[in-house]
Design a protein around this motif. Structure first.
Motif, PDB file in Angstrom:
ATOM      1  N   GLU A   1      24.132  14.624   5.674  1.00 55.79           N
ATOM      2  CA  GLU A   1      23.006  15.562   5.619  1.00 55.79           C
ATOM      3  C   GLU A   1      23.468  16.867   4.978  1.00 55.79           C
ATOM      4  O   GLU A   1      24.002  17.742   5.650  1.00 55.79           O
ATOM      5  CB  GLU A   1      22.441  15.803   7.012  1.00 55.79           C
ATOM      6  N   PRO A   2      23.247  17.007   3.674  1.00 59.13           N
ATOM      7  CA  PRO A   2      23.703  18.206   2.969  1.00 59.13           C
ATOM      8  C   PRO A   2      23.064  19.490   3.497  1.00 59.13           C
ATOM      9  O   PRO A   2      21.871  19.523   3.800  1.00 59.13           O
ATOM     10  CB  PRO A   2      23.285  17.948   1.516  1.00 59.13           C
ATOM     11  N   ASP A   3      23.872  20.519   3.599  1.00 56.70           N
ATOM     12  CA  ASP A   3      23.417  21.849   4.005  1.00 56.70           C
ATOM     13  C   ASP A   3      23.097  22.628   2.733  1.00 56.70           C
ATOM     14  O   ASP A   3      23.983  22.845   1.907  1.00 56.70           O
ATOM     15  CB  ASP A   3      24.538  22.526   4.795  1.00 56.70           C
ATOM     16  N   ASP A   4      21.853  23.049   2.596  1.00 55.80           N
ATOM     17  CA  ASP A   4      21.453  23.723   1.351  1.00 55.80           C
ATOM     18  C   ASP A   4      22.023  25.130   1.217  1.00 55.80           C
ATOM     19  O   ASP A   4      21.880  25.762   0.183  1.00 55.80           O
ATOM     20  CB  ASP A   4      19.932  23.734   1.185  1.00 55.80           C
ATOM     21  N   THR A   5      22.718  25.621   2.240  1.00 61.54           N
ATOM     22  CA  THR A   5      23.379  26.919   2.113  1.00 61.54           C
ATOM     23  C   THR A   5      24.804  26.778   1.569  1.00 61.54           C
ATOM     24  O   THR A   5      25.481  27.768   1.338  1.00 61.54           O
ATOM     25  CB  THR A   5      23.434  27.658   3.464  1.00 61.54           C
ATOM     26  N   CYS A   6      25.246  25.529   1.369  1.00 58.62           N
ATOM     27  CA  CYS A   6      26.596  25.263   0.861  1.00 58.62           C
ATOM     28  C   CYS A   6      26.542  24.842  -0.602  1.00 58.62           C
ATOM     29  O   CYS A   6      25.525  24.352  -1.081  1.00 58.62           O
ATOM     30  CB  CYS A   6      27.262  24.162   1.681  1.00 58.62           C
ATOM     31  N   ASP A   7      27.661  25.008  -1.287  1.00 62.52           N
ATOM     32  CA  ASP A   7      27.786  24.607  -2.689  1.00 62.52           C
ATOM     33  C   ASP A   7      28.060  23.119  -2.839  1.00 62.52           C
ATOM     34  O   ASP A   7      28.011  22.579  -3.938  1.00 62.52           O
ATOM     35  CB  ASP A   7      28.924  25.376  -3.359  1.00 62.52           C
ATOM     36  N   GLY A   8      28.398  22.468  -1.736  1.00 61.13           N
ATOM     37  CA  GLY A   8      28.715  21.060  -1.759  1.00 61.13           C
ATOM     38  C   GLY A   8      29.289  20.624  -0.434  1.00 61.13           C
ATOM     39  O   GLY A   8      29.267  21.370   0.544  1.00 61.13           O
ATOM     40  N   GLY A   9      29.804  19.397  -0.411  1.00 64.02           N
ATOM     41  CA  GLY A   9      30.369  18.857   0.813  1.00 64.02           C
ATOM     42  C   GLY A   9      31.628  18.073   0.528  1.00 64.02           C
ATOM     43  O   GLY A   9      31.930  17.734  -0.621  1.00 64.02           O
ATOM     44  N   VAL A  10      32.361  17.762   1.614  1.00 62.75           N
ATOM     45  CA  VAL A  10      33.640  17.071   1.497  1.00 62.75           C
ATOM     46  C   VAL A  10      33.697  15.932   2.514  1.00 62.75           C
ATOM     47  O   VAL A  10      33.451  16.142   3.694  1.00 62.75           O
ATOM     48  CB  VAL A  10      34.824  18.034   1.763  1.00 62.75           C
ATOM     49  N   VAL A  11      34.008  14.725   2.009  1.00 64.03           N
ATOM     50  CA  VAL A  11      34.307  13.602   2.893  1.00 64.03           C
ATOM     51  C   VAL A  11      35.807  13.379   2.838  1.00 64.03           C
ATOM     52  O   VAL A  11      36.462  13.689   1.846  1.00 64.03           O
ATOM     53  CB  VAL A  11      33.538  12.306   2.497  1.00 64.03           C
ATOM     54  N   GLY A  12      36.341  12.836   3.926  1.00 65.35           N
ATOM     55  CA  GLY A  12      37.778  12.617   4.008  1.00 65.35           C
ATOM     56  C   GLY A  12      38.136  11.177   4.239  1.00 65.35           C
ATOM     57  O   GLY A  12      37.463  10.466   4.982  1.00 65.35           O
ATOM     58  N   ILE A  13      39.194  10.728   3.577  1.00 62.66           N
ATOM     59  CA  ILE A  13      39.749   9.393   3.786  1.00 62.66           C
ATOM     60  C   ILE A  13      41.118   9.608   4.411  1.00 62.66           C
ATOM     61  O   ILE A  13      42.017  10.175   3.792  1.00 62.66           O
ATOM     62  CB  ILE A  13      39.872   8.629   2.458  1.00 62.66           C
ATOM     63  N   ASP A  14      41.240   9.163   5.650  1.00 63.82           N
ATOM     64  CA  ASP A  14      42.442   9.412   6.428  1.00 63.82           C
ATOM     65  C   ASP A  14      43.302   8.154   6.519  1.00 63.82           C
ATOM     66  O   ASP A  14      42.828   7.055   6.254  1.00 63.82           O
ATOM     67  CB  ASP A  14      42.037   9.874   7.829  1.00 63.82           C
ATOM     68  N   ARG A  15      44.542   8.333   6.911  1.00 64.29           N
ATOM     69  CA  ARG A  15      45.451   7.209   7.077  1.00 64.29           C
ATOM     70  C   ARG A  15      45.015   6.347   8.241  1.00 64.29           C
ATOM     71  O   ARG A  15      44.510   6.838   9.236  1.00 64.29           O
ATOM     72  CB  ARG A  15      46.860   7.721   7.401  1.00 64.29           C
ATOM     73  N   LEU A  16      45.273   5.037   8.133  1.00 65.60           N
ATOM     74  CA  LEU A  16      45.113   4.139   9.275  1.00 65.60           C
ATOM     75  C   LEU A  16      46.335   4.276  10.154  1.00 65.60           C
ATOM     76  O   LEU A  16      47.454   4.303   9.661  1.00 65.60           O
ATOM     77  CB  LEU A  16      44.985   2.696   8.807  1.00 65.60           C
ATOM     78  N   PHE A  17      46.122   4.371  11.440  1.00 62.05           N
ATOM     79  CA  PHE A  17      47.273   4.517  12.356  1.00 62.05           C
ATOM     80  C   PHE A  17      47.524   3.237  13.097  1.00 62.05           C
ATOM     81  O   PHE A  17      46.698   2.445  13.318  1.00 62.05           O
ATOM     82  CB  PHE A  17      47.013   5.637  13.360  1.00 62.05           C
TER      83      PHE A  17
ATOM     84  N   ASN B   1      31.778  27.636  -1.022  1.00 61.20           N
ATOM     85  CA  ASN B   1      31.406  27.302   0.344  1.00 61.20           C
ATOM     86  C   ASN B   1      31.099  25.807   0.432  1.00 61.20           C
ATOM     87  O   ASN B   1      30.060  25.361  -0.036  1.00 61.20           O
ATOM     88  CB  ASN B   1      30.186  28.139   0.738  1.00 61.20           C
ATOM     89  N   LEU B   2      32.032  25.029   1.017  1.00 62.25           N
ATOM     90  CA  LEU B   2      31.858  23.584   1.110  1.00 62.25           C
ATOM     91  C   LEU B   2      31.638  23.152   2.557  1.00 62.25           C
ATOM     92  O   LEU B   2      32.308  23.634   3.463  1.00 62.25           O
ATOM     93  CB  LEU B   2      33.073  22.854   0.540  1.00 62.25           C
ATOM     94  N   GLN B   3      30.718  22.233   2.723  1.00 62.22           N
ATOM     95  CA  GLN B   3      30.368  21.695   4.023  1.00 62.22           C
ATOM     96  C   GLN B   3      31.333  20.585   4.404  1.00 62.22           C
ATOM     97  O   GLN B   3      31.578  19.671   3.624  1.00 62.22           O
ATOM     98  CB  GLN B   3      28.935  21.159   3.946  1.00 62.22           C
ATOM     99  N   ARG B   4      31.870  20.657   5.604  1.00 64.55           N
ATOM    100  CA  ARG B   4      32.724  19.586   6.128  1.00 64.55           C
ATOM    101  C   ARG B   4      31.792  18.463   6.580  1.00 64.55           C
ATOM    102  O   ARG B   4      30.939  18.669   7.431  1.00 64.55           O
ATOM    103  CB  ARG B   4      33.542  20.110   7.292  1.00 64.55           C
ATOM    104  N   LEU B   5      31.952  17.270   6.004  1.00 66.52           N
ATOM    105  CA  LEU B   5      31.035  16.175   6.308  1.00 66.52           C
ATOM    106  C   LEU B   5      31.663  15.193   7.297  1.00 66.52           C
ATOM    107  O   LEU B   5      31.498  15.351   8.490  1.00 66.52           O
ATOM    108  CB  LEU B   5      30.603  15.477   5.017  1.00 66.52           C
ATOM    109  N   GLN B   6      32.360  14.211   6.817  1.00 66.16           N
ATOM    110  CA  GLN B   6      32.942  13.181   7.676  1.00 66.16           C
ATOM    111  C   GLN B   6      34.333  12.824   7.191  1.00 66.16           C
ATOM    112  O   GLN B   6      34.623  12.929   6.007  1.00 66.16           O
ATOM    113  CB  GLN B   6      32.087  11.903   7.638  1.00 66.16           C
TER     114      GLN B   6
END
Length: 140
Positions: free
Chosen positions: A124-140, A2-7
């Motif tokens: 802000e980590p959610d303590d009900t999750c196993d971790g979180g994920v940040v994303g690096i997206d393409r520049l448009f 269970n991973l938290q979607r961050l930014q």
């Protein structure tokens, strides 16, 4: 898992990372999470490889840079699809339910310390999750 979607971000920042700014004793994370850890993962949809990270406690200053597992492109599509299909890489193991923090990720440095990267503020980590994920997206 269970991973938290961050930014997810597509804007880049410029950093100067001198030798004195790097914690060379930092031990990179083990790729397998444990029950007492909260993992931080990266989805990278660019061709840019990230090699350093720095963390600031909530409202505090950033600590020294440290090496992370080199993280190039982890997925071909977009953040949502990569979340579903597991196109991510673990870069940090933090204590379970860490306090809020901000994160900087940077590329390797050139000969005078210049690097580019991303800054993720107010994680802000959610303590009900196993971790979180940040994303690096393409520049448009």
């Amino acid at each position: 898992m269970n991973l938290q979607r961050l930014q997810s971000k597509a804007n880049h920042d410029n950093f100067i990372i001198q030798d004195a700014d790097i914690d060379r004793l930092y031990d990179p994370p083990k790729p397998v999470p444990s029950d007492s850890a909260w993992i931080l993962c990266v989805i990278n949809i660019t061709d840019v490889e990230y090699e350093y990270a720095a963390i600031a406690a909530h409202g505090g200053s950033y600590g020294k840079w440290f090496r992370i597992p080199a993280t190039g492109k982890t997925c071909q599509t977009d953040y949502d699809e990569c979340m579903r299909t597991g196109g991510r890489k673990v870069i940090l193991n933090l204590p379970k339910a860490p306090p809020p923090f901000s994160l900087r990720l940077a590329t390797g440095r050139d000969e005078i310390g210049n690097a580019t990267g991303m800054e993720f503020l107010g994680i802000e980590p959610d303590d009900t999750c196993d971790g979180g994920v940040v994303g690096i997206d393409r520049l448009f």
